[in-house]
Design an enzyme around this catalytic site. Sequence first.
Site, PDB file in Angstrom:
ATOM      1  N   GLU A  17      10.921  17.662  10.816  1.00  0.00           N
ATOM      2  CA  GLU A  17      10.138  17.639   9.579  1.00  0.00           C
ATOM      3  C   GLU A  17       8.763  17.008   9.773  1.00  0.00           C
ATOM      4  OE1 GLU A  17      12.823  16.725   6.048  1.00  0.00           O
ATOM      5  OE2 GLU A  17      14.018  16.063   7.744  1.00  0.00           O
ATOM      6  N   SER A 180      15.180  18.505   4.370  1.00  0.00           N
ATOM      7  CA  SER A 180      14.385  19.722   4.238  1.00  0.00           C
ATOM      8  C   SER A 180      15.185  20.993   4.517  1.00  0.00           C
ATOM      9  CB  SER A 180      13.151  19.678   5.148  1.00  0.00           C
ATOM     10  OG  SER A 180      12.234  18.726   4.687  1.00  0.00           O
ATOM     11  N   TYR A 249       9.873  26.335   2.284  1.00  0.00           N
ATOM     12  CA  TYR A 249       8.525  26.127   2.798  1.00  0.00           C
ATOM     13  C   TYR A 249       7.749  27.404   3.144  1.00  0.00           C
ATOM     14  CZ  TYR A 249       9.982  21.283   3.169  1.00  0.00           C
ATOM     15  OH  TYR A 249      10.435  20.024   2.880  1.00  0.00           O
ATOM     16  N   ARG A 288      15.330  11.825  -5.620  1.00  0.00           N
ATOM     17  CA  ARG A 288      15.584  13.076  -6.340  1.00  0.00           C
ATOM     18  C   ARG A 288      17.068  13.373  -6.198  1.00  0.00           C
ATOM     19  NH1 ARG A 288      13.705  17.046  -3.063  1.00  0.00           N
ATOM     20  NH2 ARG A 288      15.874  17.611  -2.671  1.00  0.00           N
ATOM     21  N   ASP A 290      20.149  16.071  -6.806  1.00  0.00           N
ATOM     22  CA  ASP A 290      20.358  17.514  -6.925  1.00  0.00           C
ATOM     23  C   ASP A 290      21.770  17.818  -7.432  1.00  0.00           C
ATOM     24  OD1 ASP A 290      17.902  17.426  -5.725  1.00  0.00           O
ATOM     25  OD2 ASP A 290      18.581  18.177  -3.775  1.00  0.00           O
ATOM     26  N   GLU A 304      23.579  16.141  -3.881  1.00  0.00           N
ATOM     27  CA  GLU A 304      23.114  15.090  -2.985  1.00  0.00           C
ATOM     28  C   GLU A 304      21.981  14.308  -3.623  1.00  0.00           C
ATOM     29  OE1 GLU A 304      21.988  17.352   0.476  1.00  0.00           O
ATOM     30  OE2 GLU A 304      19.892  17.400  -0.148  1.00  0.00           O
ATOM     31  N   ASN A 306      18.249  12.475  -2.511  1.00  0.00           N
ATOM     32  CA  ASN A 306      17.214  12.441  -1.478  1.00  0.00           C
ATOM     33  C   ASN A 306      16.330  11.238  -1.757  1.00  0.00           C
ATOM     34  OD1 ASN A 306      14.869  12.928   0.127  1.00  0.00           O
ATOM     35  ND2 ASN A 306      15.351  15.103   0.169  1.00  0.00           N
ATOM     36  N   GLY A 310      10.324  15.497  -0.998  1.00  0.00           N
ATOM     37  CA  GLY A 310       9.004  16.061  -0.775  1.00  0.00           C
ATOM     38  C   GLY A 310       8.021  15.473  -1.770  1.00  0.00           C
TER      39      GLY A 310
END
Length: 358
Positions: A17, A180, A249, A288, A290, A304, A306, A310
């Site tokens: 990443e 990612s 991405y 974040r 999810d 999960e 994070n 991002g």
Amino acid sequence: MATKRKIGVIYGGKSSEHEVSIHTALSVINAVDKARYDVLPIYVDVTGGWIQGAWVEKEITHVNELRFSLDKQQAPDIFALKQTVDVIFPVIHGPNGEDGTLQGFLELIDIPYVGSGVLGSAVGMDKVMMKEVFGNAGLPQGRYKSYLRSELETRMAEICDAVEAELGLPCFVKPANMGSSVGISKAKDRTGLEEALRFAARFDRKVIVEEFISGRELEIGVLGNDEPDTSVAGEIVSSNEFYDYEAKYKSDGTRLDIPANVPASVVERMKELAVRAFRALDCSGLSRVDFFWDEKNDALYINEINTLPGFTPFSMYPMLWNEAGVAYAELIDRLIALGIERYEEKKANALVAEQFND
């Protein structure tokens, strides 16, 4: 005039990443309030070498210009960062950046930093440990199994039998420690399962296999320390079969719906579960969270957390907060303040030596 704080932005790193991290660093450096902060970019190259750079001008927009604008002859004294900057904003994504290793180093040199500490970062990065903690906290989640790379090498047939019997196909296979969406596959049959397990094992010594949950992909941001706030909810509508690295991405077809078009009751449940997840891992600063929402059965599952999502202006986390009324530059400012707040809070801990001096 108030003295400006000096912010060290550590980016790059030894992971797949690396380029993502450079984009994040460029966004943060260009957006930070220059009236309040001076910025010192600190680049970690793919070999682990540290390079210290001067201020990067706002008009610089290309990734390579950020990397090579640094003075390659100037290696920072990383053990003297406490005398160089007031707070660190780490934006190294993936292993050796958001997994507790960098955070542990910053703890050792006694400097404030943005984001979760060693524990929250490490557990949040390891999907197996994360799910163990979520399960202990009573959070709703799908079934899963985990295996070591060495196990795959010696008993692949037995493992595939167990996955098919206990989780069923299709299922998702992921490296346990990677971000990612790197190394993720959706296995639809026995051959695909074996290929997915071998592929995931290229990125980590431990892999996780998760049952397939048919549902909409929803996300929500958490911001704060002991009393965190939550953002609006967002939805990912992927152009690919699932939200993999390509969709995240490289695809123009993936859509981020902010706010998500879901009932208010679902958003309220997301907010409550996201805060519980954040606290279960003892996170701080930002995360974040999810989810999968099975609309037919109105069932919400946590997927999960994070701890270093991002963070460009076009990433989900800042966009969720922008919709909630917190602009990108203000979000950076609040995160810096939260990092300093957590540092000061830790200073309230009594030193071991004090017990023997009383």
